[in-house]
Design a protein around this motif. Sequence first.
Motif, PDB file in Angstrom:
ATOM      1  N   GLY A 276       0.781  -1.224   0.000  1.00 19.04           N
ATOM      2  CA  GLY A 276       0.000   0.000   0.000  1.00 19.04           C
ATOM      3  C   GLY A 276       0.813   1.273   0.000  1.00 19.04           C
ATOM      4  O   GLY A 276       0.274   2.350   0.281  1.00 19.04           O
TER       5      GLY A 276
ATOM      6  N   SER B 252      -2.387  -0.575   5.536  1.00 19.62           N
ATOM      7  CA  SER B 252      -1.942   0.437   4.589  1.00 19.62           C
ATOM      8  C   SER B 252      -3.080   1.425   4.343  1.00 19.62           C
ATOM      9  O   SER B 252      -4.187   1.280   4.873  1.00 19.62           O
TER      10      SER B 252
ATOM     11  N   ARG C 135      -4.833   1.566   1.892  1.00 21.52           N
ATOM     12  CA  ARG C 135      -5.966   0.872   1.269  1.00 21.52           C
ATOM     13  C   ARG C 135      -7.069   0.611   2.293  1.00 21.52           C
ATOM     14  O   ARG C 135      -8.254   0.579   1.945  1.00 21.52           O
TER      15      ARG C 135
END
Length: 312
Positions: free
Chosen positions: A52, A232, A234
Amino acid sequence: MTALSADCGPVSGPQSAVPLLTADVVGRRREIELLLAGLDCGAHVVLEGPPGTGKTTLLRAVAEAGGSPFVFVEGNAELTPARLVGQFDPSRVLAEGYVPETFVDGPLIEALRTGGLLYVEEINRIPEETLNVLITVMSEAELHVPRLGRVRAADGFRLVAAMNPFDAVGTARISSAIYDRVCRIVMGYQTQDEESDIVARRGPAVPAGWRDQVVDLVRRTRDHADVRVGSSVRGAIDVVRLAVSLARIRDASTTDWRIGHDAALAALSGRIGLHESSGRTAESVIDELYIAVFGEESPPPDSEGGDPPGEA
């Protein structure tokens, strides 16, 4: 001549490409400059960092800016030399024999022939015998394939590999022979403002203050004492996406405490890895961090004119 001493690389006008790339890739100017310089001078590169952090995004943007073919390879234990290099089609060999026309190019041969960027994701998951093929190509800028002959790298061929140094499951230590043939660029997490910008670009529209809190929540997973591997950016993107959809389903506000809490549990509990000695669940850690960022849930107000709970 080795690949590292090759002439000018695939990026046309690397200096002029920097402003364009920094507009598309958030918070990575230094890494962009280093990657462009490495490719321009003929080096192969390893991008090293947790998931990420934009490794694939960065390289795709560089390839598009330079007009270079981009060949993607997913690194895993099943990536054999034959899958990487290619092989003769058995049915055609029976009819036509071992001729160049019956050979099916794998991603490595494709990148060599076209002078493209070969992007190998999770290189530390690849078996040693497959890594040895890459070492040969990086050293000699060519590959000898039995019955096919020598395939030389076209101008512009570069290998860029990515790896997550924190993932110890199913991975192997990268040998010094690989590191001796690449330039290494370390990519850490971006700043909070940069991650908030990424979420704003990739997620649906939400109040900026609430989005910043979601990013703060996700960043706290990386520093928690019980967490070995945090989420991350994300994770933040998915929290926002889930919250917007969940709010629509429940006919509630996206910023409702319970909406955000449920979205956070679903989006983040599978993305964090706990220390084996912690004795906690991922859900309990997310609960703790969510309350630290968003506060305790407010109790529902008493209905107007009703009796206090427990009294008749």
